[in-house]
Write a protein that holds these residues in place. Structure first.
Motif, PDB file in Angstrom:
ATOM      1  N   THR A   1      -1.696  -8.549  30.831  1.00  0.00           N
ATOM      2  CA  THR A   1      -0.920  -7.597  31.625  1.00  0.00           C
ATOM      3  C   THR A   1      -1.366  -6.167  31.358  1.00  0.00           C
ATOM      4  O   THR A   1      -1.520  -5.359  32.288  1.00  0.00           O
ATOM      5  CB  THR A   1       0.578  -7.745  31.306  1.00  0.00           C
TER       6      THR A   1
ATOM      7  N   LEU B   1       9.251 -10.935  35.609  1.00  0.00           N
ATOM      8  CA  LEU B   1       8.910  -9.600  36.101  1.00  0.00           C
ATOM      9  C   LEU B   1       7.468  -9.554  36.580  1.00  0.00           C
ATOM     10  O   LEU B   1       7.161  -8.940  37.612  1.00  0.00           O
ATOM     11  CB  LEU B   1       9.144  -8.566  35.001  1.00  0.00           C
ATOM     12  N   LEU B   2       6.576 -10.205  35.840  1.00  0.00           N
ATOM     13  CA  LEU B   2       5.168 -10.228  36.259  1.00  0.00           C
ATOM     14  C   LEU B   2       5.008 -10.958  37.587  1.00  0.00           C
ATOM     15  O   LEU B   2       4.229 -10.530  38.445  1.00  0.00           O
ATOM     16  CB  LEU B   2       4.318 -10.908  35.181  1.00  0.00           C
TER      17      LEU B   2
ATOM     18  N   ARG C   1       0.623 -10.695  27.221  1.00  0.00           N
ATOM     19  CA  ARG C   1       0.844  -9.246  27.187  1.00  0.00           C
ATOM     20  C   ARG C   1      -0.471  -8.489  27.299  1.00  0.00           C
ATOM     21  O   ARG C   1      -0.576  -7.473  27.997  1.00  0.00           O
ATOM     22  CB  ARG C   1       1.586  -8.887  25.897  1.00  0.00           C
TER      23      ARG C   1
ATOM     24  N   ASP D   1       7.030  -3.260  33.608  1.00  0.00           N
ATOM     25  CA  ASP D   1       8.282  -3.773  33.053  1.00  0.00           C
ATOM     26  C   ASP D   1       8.046  -5.085  32.311  1.00  0.00           C
ATOM     27  O   ASP D   1       8.630  -5.327  31.246  1.00  0.00           O
ATOM     28  CB  ASP D   1       9.307  -3.981  34.170  1.00  0.00           C
ATOM     29  N   GLY D   2       7.188  -5.939  32.881  1.00  0.00           N
ATOM     30  CA  GLY D   2       6.884  -7.201  32.213  1.00  0.00           C
ATOM     31  C   GLY D   2       6.220  -6.995  30.878  1.00  0.00           C
ATOM     32  O   GLY D   2       6.535  -7.673  29.886  1.00  0.00           O
ATOM     33  N   SER D   3       5.292  -6.027  30.805  1.00  0.00           N
ATOM     34  CA  SER D   3       4.618  -5.735  29.542  1.00  0.00           C
ATOM     35  C   SER D   3       5.612  -5.256  28.494  1.00  0.00           C
ATOM     36  O   SER D   3       5.563  -5.685  27.329  1.00  0.00           O
ATOM     37  CB  SER D   3       3.540  -4.672  29.767  1.00  0.00           C
TER      38      SER D   3
ATOM     39  N   GLU E   1      11.780 -13.632  30.718  1.00  0.00           N
ATOM     40  CA  GLU E   1      12.073 -12.485  31.573  1.00  0.00           C
ATOM     41  C   GLU E   1      10.794 -11.715  31.899  1.00  0.00           C
ATOM     42  O   GLU E   1      10.606 -11.243  33.031  1.00  0.00           O
ATOM     43  CB  GLU E   1      13.081 -11.565  30.883  1.00  0.00           C
ATOM     44  N   GLY E   2       9.911 -11.592  30.904  1.00  0.00           N
ATOM     45  CA  GLY E   2       8.643 -10.910  31.140  1.00  0.00           C
ATOM     46  C   GLY E   2       7.808 -11.629  32.179  1.00  0.00           C
ATOM     47  O   GLY E   2       7.232 -10.997  33.077  1.00  0.00           O
ATOM     48  N   ARG E   3       7.742 -12.954  32.070  1.00  0.00           N
ATOM     49  CA  ARG E   3       7.001 -13.731  33.076  1.00  0.00           C
ATOM     50  C   ARG E   3       7.598 -13.534  34.465  1.00  0.00           C
ATOM     51  O   ARG E   3       6.875 -13.407  35.461  1.00  0.00           O
ATOM     52  CB  ARG E   3       7.022 -15.215  32.711  1.00  0.00           C
TER      53      ARG E   3
ATOM     54  N   ARG F   1       8.796  -5.912  28.338  1.00  0.00           N
ATOM     55  CA  ARG F   1       9.648  -7.032  27.927  1.00  0.00           C
ATOM     56  C   ARG F   1       8.911  -7.912  26.929  1.00  0.00           C
ATOM     57  O   ARG F   1       9.493  -8.396  25.950  1.00  0.00           O
ATOM     58  CB  ARG F   1      10.078  -7.832  29.161  1.00  0.00           C
ATOM     59  N   LEU F   2       7.619  -8.156  27.163  1.00  0.00           N
ATOM     60  CA  LEU F   2       6.828  -8.963  26.239  1.00  0.00           C
ATOM     61  C   LEU F   2       6.665  -8.257  24.893  1.00  0.00           C
ATOM     62  O   LEU F   2       6.707  -8.897  23.836  1.00  0.00           O
ATOM     63  CB  LEU F   2       5.461  -9.263  26.851  1.00  0.00           C
TER      64      LEU F   2
END
Length: 531
Positions: free
Chosen positions: A164, A109-110, A161, A117-119, A105-107, A121-122
């Motif tokens: 990011t 979002l990135l 992370r 948001d991606g950071s 999910e983080g990937r 999530r990671l």
């Protein structure tokens, strides 16, 4: 139920931790969790849980411990399914699965430009770790490869992370973490580059350049090589105060990793065959080709370095970016694995020594190489001449077969030759269908990732059918058995490696999952040579 392996093994039911019993039921649960929702054969469970110390009546001992584990778990969680057992768990019931989902999910979002948001999530994914994975089984043979793979996956998430957070301007708060990461992984170049970038953006240019000098010293002293191209370019950018390092710019210098292939040269007479195989892989897509020559006697070091430099210059004339390293080693297997780890290479290619074809058993050095190297490993059983013609991959969907498909497809595309995926034909009188459905899964993965087609080839069941199919191949790419560490190459694969007229690549899947292998395929252990 909530199962946890990212730290000590734990099982929770609501707010209550479940008592799992003694060491054997706990080890049994750990193995089943590593293959959750997949059938694990009784033979493999015995092999993994007891190893060389299996009791005289191992099957009875397994049944006793399965019974003990069933009493601790909810009804129907652990069921008998020929030829062994399956542990059924719900989605997200295992912390590893939650970690992988959050990282994906983080990937995502990135990729959509949502860096903050991606950071987060990671960070949520990494917060699931309670210490080293399966730390209570750190000295158990069955857990070694899994622990190494999980730690590699964690480190990749940490690096993503950090990358990011650098893009989000959090360089000041990252410096301390990065100094600790560099200390823990002194020969890994990516954290070094992140530290240099964070220091530079924090107004500490001199310290950023000192960090580069420290990195160069560590790599030269530890591995006998200079820093990679990306790290050198980052140093030049810092010296020039290049605007690309500023946050407002795309900052391409943050990505300091380079894609590379490591070629381990044990016999100088076979170097042309090894480089003939690896050279096209280094061109498409572009990768650095790293040649390593390890010698046992320091008196041979200068000659080995000179010899490598000649080959490096020749590769450069063929538009292949090449680097070389030579050093003395009393443990070449472990030292090559360490080199592959620190350089973060995509693939290690080595020569399969003649001794391997005697009985198919790996010696101490080869065992160390296969056990400890995080990337895929390909052992070349060479024949006279350069490989040419179709690439044949016997494919049964097993753990190492997926990496064989990936490498075979990569070779076929690089050399512009057909790719053939081979499996067993049907045996109606025994009620066995053909392997065409399985072959289609491999072919679809190849099309999706590399955009090339794979021709399905059904061959007569048994060793003879696959050997006959190899007669028209230019190269055979063959995944090792999942039990290679106990069975060696195995009878069927050994016959193909010995008797095939084409060169054979024996492939061991790395601790990091291959690019083509879907998650569910990583625990399949079928094999299409034997029926």
């Amino acid at each position: 139920m909530d199962f946890r392996i990212l730290g000590p093994l734990e099982a929770w039911d609501g707010g209550r931790e479940i008592t799992l019993g003694g060491p054997k039921p706990r080890a049994l649960l750990a193995v089943l969790l590593l293959h959750a929702n997949e059938v694990v054969s009784a033979d493999r469970l015995i092999d993994e849980v007891w190893g060389d110390d299996s009791p005289e009546d191992a099957a009875a001992a397994l049944r006793v411990n399965v019974s003990r584990l069933r009493k601790a778990l909810p009804p129907d969680a652990l069921t008998t399914r020929s030829p062994g057992y399956v542990l059924r768990i719900e989605p997200d019931a295992l912390d590893l699965h939650r970690f992988e989902r959050l990282v994906d999910e983080g990937r995502g979002l990135l990729a959509r430009g949502l860096a903050a948001d991606g950071s987060e999530r990671l960070r949520g994914a990494l917060s699931l770790w309670r210490g080293p994975a399966l730390v209570d089984f750190a000295y158990e043979g069955f857990a070694q490869a899994a622990i190494a793979r999980l730690e590699e996956i964690k480190l990749a998430a940490v690096e993503l992370r950090i990358d990011t957070d650098l893009a989000l301007g959090r360089h000041d708060e990252l410096v301390g973490e990065l100094e600790g990461l560099v200390a823990e992984h002194p020969l890994r170049e990516r954290p070094r580059g992140y530290l240099m970038t964070a220091l530079y953006r924090s107004g500490r240019q001199a310290e950023a350049l000192d960090a580069y000098r420290d990195a160069r010293r560590a790599l030269v002293d530890g591995l006998g090589i200079e820093p990679g191209t990306a790290l050198q370019e980052l140093e030049r950018a810092i010296l020039l105060q290049d605007p690309s390092l500023d946050l407002e710019a795309p900052a391409p210098a943050r990505n300091v990793g380079e894609r590379s292939i490591l070629v381990a040269i044990a016999d100088e007479t076979r170097v042309e065959t090894l480089l003939g195989l690896a050279g096209p892989l280094a061109r498409h897509p572009p990768r650095v080709l790293i040649m390593a020559r390890l010698v046992s006697d320091a008196a041979d070091l200068a000659a080995a370095s000179t010899w490598l430099e000649r080959h490096r210059a020749a590769l450069g004339a063929q538009d292949v970016v090449a680097r070389s390293a030579s050093f003395t080693s009393a443990e070449p297997g472990s030292d090559l694995a360490r080199l592959a780890t620190e350089l973060d290479v995509d693939l290690l290619v080595a020569d399969a020594r003649d001794e391997l074809l005697v009985d198919g058993a790996a010696d101490k050095q080869l065992s160390a190489l296969l056990q400890e190297t995080p990337c895929d490993v390909a052992l070349l059983v060479s024949r006279d001449g350069t490989p040419s013609g179709p690439v044949l991959v016997p494919f049964g969907g097993g753990e190492h077969d997926w990496s064989a498909v990936e490498l075979g497809a990569w070779l076929a595309k690089a050399n512009d030759v057909p790719l053939r995926l081979a499996g067993a034909a049907a045996v109606p009188e025994q009620g066995k269908r053909d392997a065409s459905r399985l072959l289609s899964h491999g072919a679809l993965a190849v099309q999706r990732v590399l955009g090339i087609s794979a021709e399905p080839l059904l061959v007569a069941p048994g060793e003879g059918g696959m050997l006959e199919a190899s007669r028209t191949a230019g190269l055979v790419v063959l995944g090792l058995s999942s039990r290679w560490h106990r069975e060696g190459v195995g009878e069927a694969r050994l016959r193909l490696a010995r008797d095939s007229t084409a060169p054979v690549l024996l492939v061991r899947r790395g601790l990091r999952p291959g690019g083509l292998a879907p998650p569910a395929a990583l625990t399949r252990f079928t094999w299409s040579i034997r029926t």
